[in-house]
Design a protein around this motif. Structure first.
Motif, mmCIF file in Angstrom:
data_model
loop_
_atom_site.group_PDB
_atom_site.id
_atom_site.type_symbol
_atom_site.label_atom_id
_atom_site.label_comp_id
_atom_site.label_asym_id
_atom_site.label_seq_id
_atom_site.Cartn_x
_atom_site.Cartn_y
_atom_site.Cartn_z
ATOM 1 N N MET A 1 1.579 -1.302 -1.431
ATOM 2 C CA MET A 1 0.361 -1.922 -1.952
ATOM 3 C C MET A 1 -0.877 -1.255 -1.348
ATOM 4 S SD MET A 1 0.011 -5.925 -2.030
ATOM 5 C CE MET A 1 -1.312 -6.792 -2.688
ATOM 6 N N PHE A 2 -0.799 -0.926 -0.055
ATOM 7 C CA PHE A 2 -1.907 -0.252 0.616
ATOM 8 C C PHE A 2 -2.138 1.125 -0.005
ATOM 9 C CE2 PHE A 2 -3.463 2.529 4.037
ATOM 10 C CZ PHE A 2 -4.685 1.914 4.279
ATOM 11 N N ARG A 3 -1.046 1.858 -0.257
ATOM 12 C CA ARG A 3 -1.144 3.189 -0.872
ATOM 13 C C ARG A 3 -1.767 3.108 -2.274
ATOM 14 N NH1 ARG A 3 4.476 5.347 -0.485
ATOM 15 N NH2 ARG A 3 4.470 4.527 1.603
ATOM 16 N N THR A 4 -1.356 2.129 -3.044
ATOM 17 C CA THR A 4 -1.884 1.951 -4.397
ATOM 18 C C THR A 4 -3.383 1.652 -4.343
ATOM 19 O OG1 THR A 4 0.257 1.078 -5.087
ATOM 20 C CG2 THR A 4 -1.599 0.672 -6.537
ATOM 21 N N ALA A 5 -3.786 0.792 -3.413
ATOM 22 C CA ALA A 5 -5.205 0.469 -3.276
ATOM 23 C C ALA A 5 -6.000 1.689 -2.831
ATOM 24 C CB ALA A 5 -5.387 -0.680 -2.286
ATOM 25 N N LEU A 6 -5.444 2.450 -1.911
ATOM 26 C CA LEU A 6 -6.118 3.646 -1.425
ATOM 27 C C LEU A 6 -6.289 4.670 -2.543
ATOM 28 C CD1 LEU A 6 -7.275 5.081 1.068
ATOM 29 C CD2 LEU A 6 -5.004 6.016 1.471
ATOM 30 N N ILE A 7 -5.253 4.859 -3.339
ATOM 31 C CA ILE A 7 -5.330 5.800 -4.460
ATOM 32 C C ILE A 7 -6.340 5.313 -5.489
ATOM 33 C CG2 ILE A 7 -4.021 6.739 -6.413
ATOM 34 C CD1 ILE A 7 -1.594 6.877 -4.548
ATOM 35 N N ALA A 8 -6.371 4.024 -5.755
ATOM 36 C CA ALA A 8 -7.318 3.458 -6.726
ATOM 37 C C ALA A 8 -8.760 3.686 -6.254
ATOM 38 C CB ALA A 8 -7.042 1.985 -6.929
#
Length: 78
Positions: A5-12
Motif C-alpha cells: 500500500m505504501f509503494r502504491t501511494a508513493l508511485i501515485a
C-alpha cells in the motif's frame, strides 16, 4: 501501513508530481534565434567540397585518356 500500500501511494504521488511538471512551450510570436552562424562553420563544408574540387581538377586528364583509348580502339578495329 503495509509495504504494497505504501509503494502504491508513493508511485501515485510520484506520477502526480511528474504530471504537473510540463515544460513551458516557447512563445509563438517570435521565431527562435539561430544558435549557429553559417559563416563560422566552414570545416564541414570544406571537408565535403575538397574531394569534389579534386575530382573536377583531374576531370580533363581522365577525359583526354578516355579519348585516346577510344581512338586507339577505333584504329585497331579498322
Amino acid at each position: 501501513m503495509n509495504a504494497p500500500m505504501f509503494r502504491t501511494a508513493l508511485i501515485a504521488f510520484a506520477l502526480m508530481g511528474l504530471g504537473a511538471c510540463k515544460p513551458e512551450p516557447p512563445p509563438t510570436d517570435e521565431p527562435p534565434e539561430p544558435k549557429a552562424v553559417a559563416a563560422d562553420n566552414t570545416e564541414l563544408r570544406d571537408a565535403i567540397q575538397k574531394p569534389i574540387d579534386q575530382a573536377k581538377a583531374v576531370e580533363g586528364v581522365v577525359q583526354d585518356a578516355a579519348d585516346e583509348q577510344r581512338a586507339a580502339v577505333e584504329a585497331a578495329a579498322n
